[in-house]
Scaffold this active site. Structure first.
Site: not given
Ligand SMILES: NC(=O)c1ccc[n+]([C@@H]2O[C@H](COP(=O)([O-])OP(=O)(O)OC[C@H]3O[C@@H](n4cnc5c(N)ncnc54)[C@H](O)[C@@H]3O)[C@@H](O)[C@H]2O)c1
Length: 401
Positions: A257
């Protein structure tokens, strides 16, 4: 009601776990390894207990899948896929595009599509909706909304239930249905007038952290140059009961982030002719911290790190999680190696990283603490090398910022 959650990472699995109490949840992920693990009742995310997952699986309210067709009968689709930067540090919406393709090609009836991935204002309206429509064979009028995720993995005081949630739909009906969905498992929902406001608010929240971290990192360097303690000065300033918020200096920022979201904001600002110089400079200050720290270590050690064994303690981007995305430890290690040090790292929470394993916490010439997990003993850190530089402010008796 059936809910399909696209992406089963930090955000998607956390939402899945909360939603499974009230809805039938299909956790779709393109990674078969993650899907198999989840269906075996094993959580890979801090804050989502495997026991809870097993409970939902046993009750039939959660299952993971990598088969796109399995989302076809969902009533609500939540998108929670990565939004990283490209190699030239521009917003990379390829994962969002792939998620839109999955929705467009597989969902055959009108549903509510909610985006939880972080992106720039206009993503829902100008990117997600047109992309899903482009990939749909038949013209289907879906409802579209945004509800940016605020989860802080590893945190126990604030979670999906008690963290207020922003939301906004492209239409009134989308907003109402979004409220109805989240109100089952979130105490406080705040509707904003447009999806763009919700998208911008999420970016600004993390930009606020980024620039304040950069400011305190710059101040740490100023305090050191003046021969005063940055920590004591911050504690002193923090006695003011209003108008001040304490941030702590560090080796830099990491995770998905803080190093990424402000760049999304800067990119869309510049595309629209608004300068984002402050945001850009804050990013540079945070990136430069690793070099500053290694310079301090170099100077303290007679201006020579050639051949010295240096143990970097803690490579996760923050305490008590195994997440190494954009970790400042990577740059610290790079700068140490540039100066000829023989670098290994200790982090049993991370275990394996970049083809290397966590080294024992002992026997080094120099130790540099980048992240201090609660379970790592302060005394053991101090005993691991005759010279210990601590960037966290948590190891009393070490050299510090
Ligand atoms: N991690 C955090 O603390 C956090 C907090 C707030 C917002 N976000 C936002 O949330 C979003 C997701 O982040 P995250 O940390 O959960 O990511 P992550 O990498 O932990 O998880 C993403 C998942 O999506 C899967 N994936 C990717 N492409 C895909 C597709 N086309 N179809 C199905 N699955 C798919 C991956 O295999 C992975 O398991 C991002 O935009 C991030 O900026 C993250």
């Amino acid at each position: 009601m059936k809910v399909a959650i696209i992406g089963q990472g930090y955000v998607g699995l956390t939402i899945s776990s909360f939603a499974s109490e009230f809805f039938e949840v299909i956790g779709f992920d393109k990674s078969q390894r993650i899907v198999d693990q989840l269906n075996a009742g094993i959580s890979h995310i801090e804050g989502v207990e495997s026991a809870t997952l097993k409970k939902w699986i046993g009750r039939g309210s959660f299952r993971a899948t990598s088969r796109e067709a399995n989302i076809s009968d969902a009533d609500v689709v939540v998108i929670a896929v990565p939004t990283p930067l490209t190699d030239d540090r521009k917003p990379d919406l390829t994962f969002i595009d792939a998620a839109c393709k999955t929705v467009g090609e597989n969902v055959t009836k009108p549903v509510l599509v909610i985006n939880e991935s972080t992106s720039f204002p206009g993503t829902l309206r100008n990117y997600i909706k047109p992309a899903i429509e482009k990939y749909s064979k038949n013209k289907i009028e879906h409802l579209y909304a945004i509800s940016p995720e605020r989860v802080d993995p590893g945190r126990s005081d604030f979670n999906q239930k008690n963290t207020p949630r922003l939301y906004s739909g492209l239409t009134l009906e989308a907003s109402e249905k979004t409220r109805a969905f989240y109100s089952r498992f979130c105490d406080k929902l705040i509707e904003v007038s447009t999806p763009e406001v919700a998208e911008a608010a999420k970016l600004f929240e993390n930009t606020f952290r980024q620039v304040n971290i950069a400011l305190v990192n710059e101040f740490a360097q100023i305090a050191n140059a003046l021969g005063i303690s940055v920590y004591e000065t911050l504690d002193a300033a923090n006695t003011k009961p209003y108008g001040f918020m304490k941030f702590i200096p560090s080796a830099g920022v990491g995770g998905h982030c803080i190093p990424v979201d402000p760049t999304y904001l800067a990119a869309i600002a510049e595309e629209n002719g608004a300068p984002a110089t402050f945001i850009r400079r804050a990013n540079e200050v945070n990136l430069e911290m690793s070099e500053y720290i290694v310079r301090r270590v170099f100077e303290d050690n007679g201006g020579n790190l050639q051949g010295k064994s240096v143990l970097v303690v803690g490579v996760a981007y923050k305490p008590n999680v195994a997440d190494v995305r954009e970790t400042a430890a990577e740059l610290v290690i790079e700068h140490l190696r540039c100066r000829g040090a023989v670098v290994s790292w200790h982090d049993d929470v991370v275990g394996n990283w970049k083809g290397e394993s966590s080294a024992p916490l002992q026997g080094a010439d120099i130790a540099v603490v980048v992240t201090k997990h609660d379970g790592v003993d302060e005394k053991k850190i101090l005993a691991s090398a005759p010279y210990v530089f601590d960037t966290t402010g948590k190891v009393k008796g070490a050299k510090s910022l």
